[in-house]
Design a protein around this motif. Structure first.
Motif, PDB file in Angstrom:
ATOM      1  N   ALA A  42     -80.455 -51.152-134.800  1.00 41.59           N
ATOM      2  CA  ALA A  42     -79.605 -50.291-133.968  1.00 41.59           C
ATOM      3  C   ALA A  42     -78.129 -50.283-134.382  1.00 41.59           C
ATOM      4  N   LEU A  43     -77.625 -51.381-134.905  1.00 41.99           N
ATOM      5  CA  LEU A  43     -76.196 -51.466-135.216  1.00 41.99           C
ATOM      6  C   LEU A  43     -75.694 -50.435-136.226  1.00 41.99           C
ATOM      7  N   PRO A  44     -76.438 -50.050-137.238  1.00 36.77           N
ATOM      8  CA  PRO A  44     -75.922 -49.025-138.148  1.00 36.77           C
ATOM      9  C   PRO A  44     -75.573 -47.703-137.460  1.00 36.77           C
ATOM     10  N   PHE A  45     -76.280 -47.373-136.377  1.00 31.73           N
ATOM     11  CA  PHE A  45     -75.948 -46.153-135.641  1.00 31.73           C
ATOM     12  C   PHE A  45     -74.584 -46.285-134.957  1.00 31.73           C
ATOM     13  N   CYS A  46     -74.277 -47.468-134.442  1.00 33.62           N
ATOM     14  CA  CYS A  46     -72.952 -47.710-133.856  1.00 33.62           C
ATOM     15  C   CYS A  46     -71.869 -47.644-134.932  1.00 33.62           C
ATOM     16  N   GLN A  47     -72.161 -48.203-136.085  1.00 35.48           N
ATOM     17  CA  GLN A  47     -71.202 -48.178-137.179  1.00 35.48           C
ATOM     18  C   GLN A  47     -70.973 -46.750-137.657  1.00 35.48           C
ATOM     19  N   GLY A  53     -66.037 -41.075-135.956  1.00 35.32           N
ATOM     20  CA  GLY A  53     -64.948 -40.923-134.990  1.00 35.32           C
ATOM     21  C   GLY A  53     -63.580 -41.258-135.554  1.00 35.32           C
ATOM     22  N   GLY A  54     -63.527 -41.876-136.690  1.00 30.87           N
ATOM     23  CA  GLY A  54     -62.251 -42.249-137.304  1.00 30.87           C
ATOM     24  C   GLY A  54     -61.984 -43.724-137.122  1.00 30.87           C
ATOM     25  N   LEU A  55     -61.265 -44.277-138.076  1.00 30.01           N
ATOM     26  CA  LEU A  55     -60.995 -45.713-138.062  1.00 30.01           C
ATOM     27  C   LEU A  55     -59.530 -46.008-137.775  1.00 30.01           C
ATOM     28  N   ALA A  56     -58.943 -45.323-136.831  1.00 27.69           N
ATOM     29  CA  ALA A  56     -57.538 -45.546-136.499  1.00 27.69           C
ATOM     30  C   ALA A  56     -57.397 -46.791-135.629  1.00 27.69           C
ATOM     31  N   GLY A  57     -56.337 -47.533-135.854  1.00 26.56           N
ATOM     32  CA  GLY A  57     -56.009 -48.682-135.006  1.00 26.56           C
ATOM     33  C   GLY A  57     -56.987 -49.826-135.126  1.00 26.56           C
ATOM     34  N   ASP A  58     -57.460 -50.280-133.981  1.00 26.15           N
ATOM     35  CA  ASP A  58     -58.335 -51.452-133.933  1.00 26.15           C
ATOM     36  C   ASP A  58     -59.782 -51.138-134.293  1.00 26.15           C
ATOM     37  N   VAL A  64     -65.580 -53.928-139.002  1.00 20.98           N
ATOM     38  CA  VAL A  64     -65.805 -55.129-139.815  1.00 20.98           C
ATOM     39  C   VAL A  64     -66.603 -56.164-139.024  1.00 20.98           C
ATOM     40  N   ALA A  65     -66.288 -56.313-137.743  1.00 21.28           N
ATOM     41  CA  ALA A  65     -67.033 -57.248-136.900  1.00 21.28           C
ATOM     42  C   ALA A  65     -68.489 -56.811-136.755  1.00 21.28           C
ATOM     43  N   LEU A  66     -68.721 -55.520-136.566  1.00 22.07           N
ATOM     44  CA  LEU A  66     -70.090 -55.010-136.470  1.00 22.07           C
ATOM     45  C   LEU A  66     -70.858 -55.201-137.778  1.00 22.07           C
ATOM     46  N   LEU A  67     -70.176 -55.033-138.903  1.00 19.75           N
ATOM     47  CA  LEU A  67     -70.825 -55.280-140.189  1.00 19.75           C
ATOM     48  C   LEU A  67     -71.251 -56.745-140.324  1.00 19.75           C
ATOM     49  N   ALA A  71     -75.076 -58.079-140.589  1.00 18.37           N
ATOM     50  CA  ALA A  71     -75.550 -58.939-141.682  1.00 18.37           C
ATOM     51  C   ALA A  71     -76.240 -60.185-141.131  1.00 18.37           C
ATOM     52  N   LEU A  72     -75.666 -60.778-140.099  1.00 18.86           N
ATOM     53  CA  LEU A  72     -76.284 -61.949-139.472  1.00 18.86           C
ATOM     54  C   LEU A  72     -77.626 -61.580-138.841  1.00 18.86           C
ATOM     55  N   ALA A  73     -77.689 -60.436-138.175  1.00 23.45           N
ATOM     56  CA  ALA A  73     -78.941 -59.985-137.557  1.00 23.45           C
ATOM     57  C   ALA A  73     -80.003 -59.700-138.612  1.00 23.45           C
ATOM     58  N   LEU A  74     -79.603 -59.185-139.751  1.00 20.73           N
ATOM     59  CA  LEU A  74     -80.555 -58.948-140.839  1.00 20.73           C
ATOM     60  C   LEU A  74     -81.162 -60.245-141.343  1.00 20.73           C
TER      61      LEU A  74
END
Length: 83
Positions: A42-47, A53-58, A64-67, A71-74
């Motif tokens: 499921a996480l790749p869909f969030c990423q 949506g754009g990577l502005a700001g935080d 990076v945290a989701l990646l 990776a840990l979930a994989l």
């Protein structure tokens, strides 16, 4: 007619005699692998939503945290349903 067993006939079990450890461990491991596997799916869909949506700001830090979580979930969910 049989009588009820006396207290001397009953076996008294101590906590050390109870063997629930491997069963509980197997169930917990299976649940953790299940959650990790589907989280890795499921996480790749969030990423993707973050990137579109754009990577502005935080948001770049969240990506990076989701990646890292992905990776840990994989790794953890890799052997789900394999024996």
């Amino acid at each position: 007619m049989a009588s009820a067993p006396s207290t001397a006939d009953r076996r008294i079990t101590r906590p050390a005699d109870v063997r629930f450890g491997p069963t509980v461990r197997a169930v917990a491991t299976s649940v953790i692998r299940f959650v990790a596997f589907w989280l890795a799916v499921a996480l790749p869909f969030c990423q993707l939503a973050l990137v579109v949506g754009g990577l502005a700001g935080d948001r770049s830090l969240v990506l990076v945290a989701l990646l890292g979580v992905n990776a840990l979930a994989l790794v953890v969910g890799h052997n789900y349903r394999r024996r």
